[in-house]
Design an enzyme around this catalytic site. Structure first.
Site, mmCIF file in Angstrom:
data_model
loop_
_atom_site.group_PDB
_atom_site.id
_atom_site.type_symbol
_atom_site.label_atom_id
_atom_site.label_comp_id
_atom_site.label_asym_id
_atom_site.label_seq_id
_atom_site.Cartn_x
_atom_site.Cartn_y
_atom_site.Cartn_z
ATOM 1 N N GLY A 71 112.992 52.378 2.520
ATOM 2 C CA GLY A 71 111.799 51.841 1.866
ATOM 3 C C GLY A 71 111.034 52.925 1.129
ATOM 4 O O GLY A 71 110.518 52.704 0.030
ATOM 5 N N THR A 72 110.967 54.095 1.731
ATOM 6 C CA THR A 72 110.228 55.197 1.105
ATOM 7 C C THR A 72 110.853 55.573 -0.235
ATOM 8 O O THR A 72 110.147 55.794 -1.218
ATOM 9 C CB THR A 72 110.199 56.414 2.054
ATOM 10 O OG1 THR A 72 109.541 56.029 3.262
ATOM 11 C CG2 THR A 72 109.479 57.590 1.436
ATOM 12 N N ASN A 150 101.457 46.705 7.338
ATOM 13 C CA ASN A 150 102.263 47.011 8.518
ATOM 14 C C ASN A 150 101.462 47.070 9.809
ATOM 15 O O ASN A 150 101.981 46.775 10.875
ATOM 16 C CB ASN A 150 103.004 48.342 8.306
ATOM 17 C CG ASN A 150 102.107 49.447 7.804
ATOM 18 O OD1 ASN A 150 101.323 49.258 6.875
ATOM 19 N ND2 ASN A 150 102.192 50.597 8.412
ATOM 20 N N GLN A 178 107.329 45.009 4.992
ATOM 21 C CA GLN A 178 107.001 44.216 6.182
ATOM 22 C C GLN A 178 107.135 42.709 5.946
ATOM 23 O O GLN A 178 107.141 41.932 6.897
ATOM 24 C CB GLN A 178 105.565 44.514 6.646
ATOM 25 C CG GLN A 178 105.376 45.933 7.157
ATOM 26 C CD GLN A 178 106.164 46.232 8.421
ATOM 27 O OE1 GLN A 178 106.634 45.333 9.132
ATOM 28 N NE2 GLN A 178 106.339 47.510 8.725
ATOM 29 N N SER A 198 113.137 47.371 3.163
ATOM 30 C CA SER A 198 113.827 48.317 4.030
ATOM 31 C C SER A 198 114.683 47.548 5.029
ATOM 32 O O SER A 198 114.206 46.603 5.659
ATOM 33 C CB SER A 198 112.792 49.172 4.760
ATOM 34 O OG SER A 198 113.428 49.926 5.759
ATOM 35 N N GLY A 199 115.946 47.967 5.167
ATOM 36 C CA GLY A 199 116.881 47.244 6.018
ATOM 37 C C GLY A 199 116.478 47.160 7.475
ATOM 38 O O GLY A 199 116.571 46.109 8.097
ATOM 39 N N HIS A 200 115.987 48.290 8.016
ATOM 40 C CA HIS A 200 115.801 48.313 9.470
ATOM 41 C C HIS A 200 114.593 47.506 9.943
ATOM 42 O O HIS A 200 114.354 47.392 11.127
ATOM 43 C CB HIS A 200 115.742 49.751 10.001
ATOM 44 C CG HIS A 200 114.479 50.490 9.716
ATOM 45 N ND1 HIS A 200 113.567 50.794 10.692
ATOM 46 C CD2 HIS A 200 113.977 50.973 8.564
ATOM 47 C CE1 HIS A 200 112.556 51.457 10.145
ATOM 48 N NE2 HIS A 200 112.785 51.577 8.865
ATOM 49 N N THR A 236 127.118 57.870 -4.356
ATOM 50 C CA THR A 236 128.126 56.900 -3.925
ATOM 51 C C THR A 236 127.476 55.853 -3.024
ATOM 52 O O THR A 236 126.691 56.186 -2.145
ATOM 53 C CB THR A 236 129.261 57.631 -3.179
ATOM 54 O OG1 THR A 236 129.834 58.571 -4.079
ATOM 55 C CG2 THR A 236 130.329 56.653 -2.708
ATOM 56 N N CYS A 324 95.184 59.711 18.414
ATOM 57 C CA CYS A 324 96.093 60.540 19.203
ATOM 58 C C CYS A 324 97.558 60.182 18.989
ATOM 59 O O CYS A 324 98.427 61.007 19.213
ATOM 60 C CB CYS A 324 95.759 60.428 20.669
ATOM 61 S SG CYS A 324 94.282 61.345 21.063
#
Lengths: 383, 281
Positions: A71-72, A150, A178, A198-200, A236, A324
């Site tokens: 995605g990036t 997201n 998202q 994005s695939g994941h 490729t 944090c």
């Protein structure tokens, strides 16, 4: 210990059907699709099949799909590629709640002297369209506005936004990482020029993404190399992963109704239960225009990282917008842009579902979350 | 996930001494909801008022903030006030088997709460820590004095470290130069103190010249040559070393900085603290 995975906006389980579809392309069909021999050449048709499946999920033409590594990469290609193709200095308009994959390239352009406008959101996380309107009046711009957020799941009115941008003569890109696979998308009706995915995030593996580029959109190649992807992205083709993404897109289309009905019911039941059993908690973001799988809840007077570690001890995976957890010292930029009070910002916790979640997952969390909240509030000097 | 030690996780999961002591001898409150972490420490002395008999804490914060607070109470129990006053953030971090660099501010919060509680014991002042001195980081309200303390106690050399230890500089970033200024000042002080401690080397003039030549050859020349420059030793008079730049260095605008930051610094490090370098123009 059982694992209750409620962090699907971070990444998703690879669907077994996807893994299965990919395996032949590691073991047998490992040729290069560009080769001038039968062994490589036979692979090309699977790449094209995958392209067609992904295009179908988006309501696009196969020729408008460019496969990327993530995605990036898609976001960077879209924004910088459009700026570089413009042939004149264009302004960049984005929002304060974008993913870093969009905000970072925009800020890089700013350092190079480009004018950047970041549109704000209200306390529900909804975009200020008047602000966008007046930004567009300043002249044509490359606009990058996400389809869905997201962290909160808030969906922007991207169809309306795209029309506004097109009327102003600008270029519109949307980060739909998202949204794709979670809500129906039909690019015949939404006139965006480019869309990242994005695939994941939709049960394909990490390391594969795509950029939709509407026919006629001017885009300077970002990754220069060979003639792959019609010269729009050198390198490729990642054949097994492309095939996996194609299969994941096919599955997403088949499960779309489930996503918007059963998954959203799970989410709603969790949300309602947590609000009832954990006093001083609140939902962050517009609950009316929201992804079916996401909820962002703030448990006031406690801190998100401590919540996550206690959840993790119980096998529950979630995420937080607390300072944090990000490694920075301030709560997430999305939560801050919405003006969530500090009492709630540090305790914001995101639960994001997928079609693999069950009612038992919700029961388990509803049983344990109040105990964690109680425990941390007993430690807190503010309660 | 953070690379927490087993001890950090253990104290997070089973924090010791949670709560607030009634009628305590000392109370220290630091941090705020806005900052993302806060700690209230209370302690009570034994009957003879010699040692800390009990200490309790309440903390709003992440896993390492909770663990650091828990560790703090365990450390100070049984200590005299004087002993407790010497506890540093490093003691807390060490007690936990270390903290991730970006989480060191949790241990600093513990030390600060202890300071305030001891101050409260001595003066009876129950208010939160009074900001002493100039505020350098306005985002997190960190004063010059607090920055000095973490730099000194932990021998910090970079702005990023200061941010990790006390949050200063972690917001808008406008104060980074000021923080660097504090670091430079403290480092110079520490260097000076160190120089005094170490007995100056006794050398003959010939030995000194040889050592200067060697240091230039080994430490200085390779750096300058990378930029197409060179250096030559012209003379040595006592501690005054006179050199001449060659090649690119001779026309370089920042040669003066190189002279001080590279040549003089290296010669002070390897030859003598009292060396002064001049350029023969």
């Amino acid at each position: 210990m059982r694992t209750v995975y409620l962090d699907n906006n971070a990444t998703t389980q690879v669907a077994p059907e996807v893994t299965e579809a990919m395996m032949p392309f590691f073991n047998d069909l490992w040729g290069n699709p560009s080769s001038m021999h039968y062994f490589g050449g036979q692979v090309a048709k699977y790449v094209e099949e995958a392209r067609a499946k992904l295009a179908a999920l988006l309501g696009a033409e196969p020729s408008e799909i460019v496969f990327t590594s993530c995605g990036t990469e898609s976001d960077n290609t879209a924004i910088k590629g459009a700026i570089n193709a413009a042939g004149r200095r264009m302004r960049v308009i984005t929002t304060r709640v974008e993913h870093p994959a969009v905000l970072s390239p925009c800020r890089d352009l700013q350092e190079q002297g480009y004018d950047i406008v970041e549109i704000g959101v209200n306390e529900k996380g909804s975009l200020d369209l008047d602000e966008l309107e007046s930004a567009l009046e300043q002249g044509p711009a490359v606009v990058s506005i996400m389809w869905a957020n997201n962290e909160t799941g808030v969906i922007f009115p991207i169809r309306k936004i795209a029309r506004m941008v097109k009327e102003s003569g600008g270029v519109i890109h949307t980060d739909a990482v998202q949204a794709v696979g979670k809500i129906p998308i039909d690019l015949k009706k939404v006139p965006v020029d480019m869309l990242s995915l994005s695939g994941h995030k939709l049960h394909a593996p990490k390391g594969i993404g795509a950029l939709y580029v509407r026919k006629g959109t001017k885009l300077k190649t970002f990754l220069m190399g060979g003639h792959q992807e019609h010269g729009r992205r050198g390198g490729t083709e990642n054949v097994p992963y492309i095939v996996g993404l194609g299969r994941a897109a096919e599955l997403a289309a088949a499960h779309m109704d489930e996503e918007t009905s059963r998954v959203s019911k799970l989410r709603d039941r969790l949300e309602k239960g947590l609000l009832e059993t954990c006093p001083d908690s609140r939902i962050n973001g517009d609950t009316e225009h929201r992804l079916p799988n996401t909820t962002n809840i703030s448990f006031q007077y406690i801190e998100g990282e401590a919540v996550l570690y206690h959840l993790s001890d119980l096998g529950v995976c979630a995420s937080s917008g607390s300072a944090c957890t990000s490694g920075s010292l301030e709560p997430s930029h999305v939560i801050r842009a919405m003006g969530v009070p500090f009492t709630a910002a540090h305790g914001s916790t995101r639960f994001s579902f997928s079609r693999y979640n069950t009612d038992e997952d919700v029961d388990y969390l509803l049983e344990n979350m109040p105990k964690i909240v109680d425990r941390l509030r007993n430690l807190s000097p503010f309660v | 996930m953070w690379d927490y030690t087993g001890k950090v996780l253990e104290h997070f999961r089973n924090p010791r001494n949670v709560g607030a002591i009634e009628n305590p001898d000392g109370v220290g409150e630091v941090g705020s909801l806005a900052c993302g972490d806060a700690l209230k420490l209370t302690f009570k002395l034994d009957e003879t008022k010699e040692r800390i008999a009990d200490a309790k804490f309440q903390t709003f914060g992440c896993a390492s903030a909770i663990a650091s607070s828990s560790a703090l109470t365990e450390i100070i129990k049984g200590m005299t006030i004087e002993e407790a006053a010497d506890v540093t953030n490093q003691h807390i971090a060490d007690y936990l088997g270390g903290l991730p660099e970006q989480k060191m501010h949790c241990s600093v919060m513990g030390r600060e709460a202890l300071e305030v509680a001891i101050e409260n014991y001595h003066t009876g002042d129950t208010s939160k820590k009074i900001l002493a001195g100039k505020v350098i980081c306005t985002c997190f309200g960190v004063t010059e004095e607090e920055i000095e303390e973490v730099v000194r106690e932990n021998s910090l050399t970079e702005v990023e470290q200061v941010t990790n230890y006390c949050k200063a500089g972690g917001g808008c970033g406008a104060c980074h130069e000021d923080i660097q200024g504090v670091i430079d000042r403290i480092t110079a002080e520490l260097e000076k103190a160190k120089g005094k401690e170490a007995a100056p080397r006794k050398m003959t003039v010939l030995q000194k010249i040889r050592l200067i030549e060697e240091t230039m050859e080994r430490e200085i020349r390779p750096m300058l040559k990378k930029d197409g420059g060179d250096i030559e030793l012209i003379d040595v008079e006592g501690n005054n070393v006179i050199v001449s730049f060659r090649g690119m260095c001779a026309q370089c605008n920042v040669a003066e900085i190189t002279l001080k930051d590279v040549v003089e610094a290296k010669l002070r490090e390897f030859v003598s603290q009292d060396i002064l370098v001049e350029e023969d123009k």
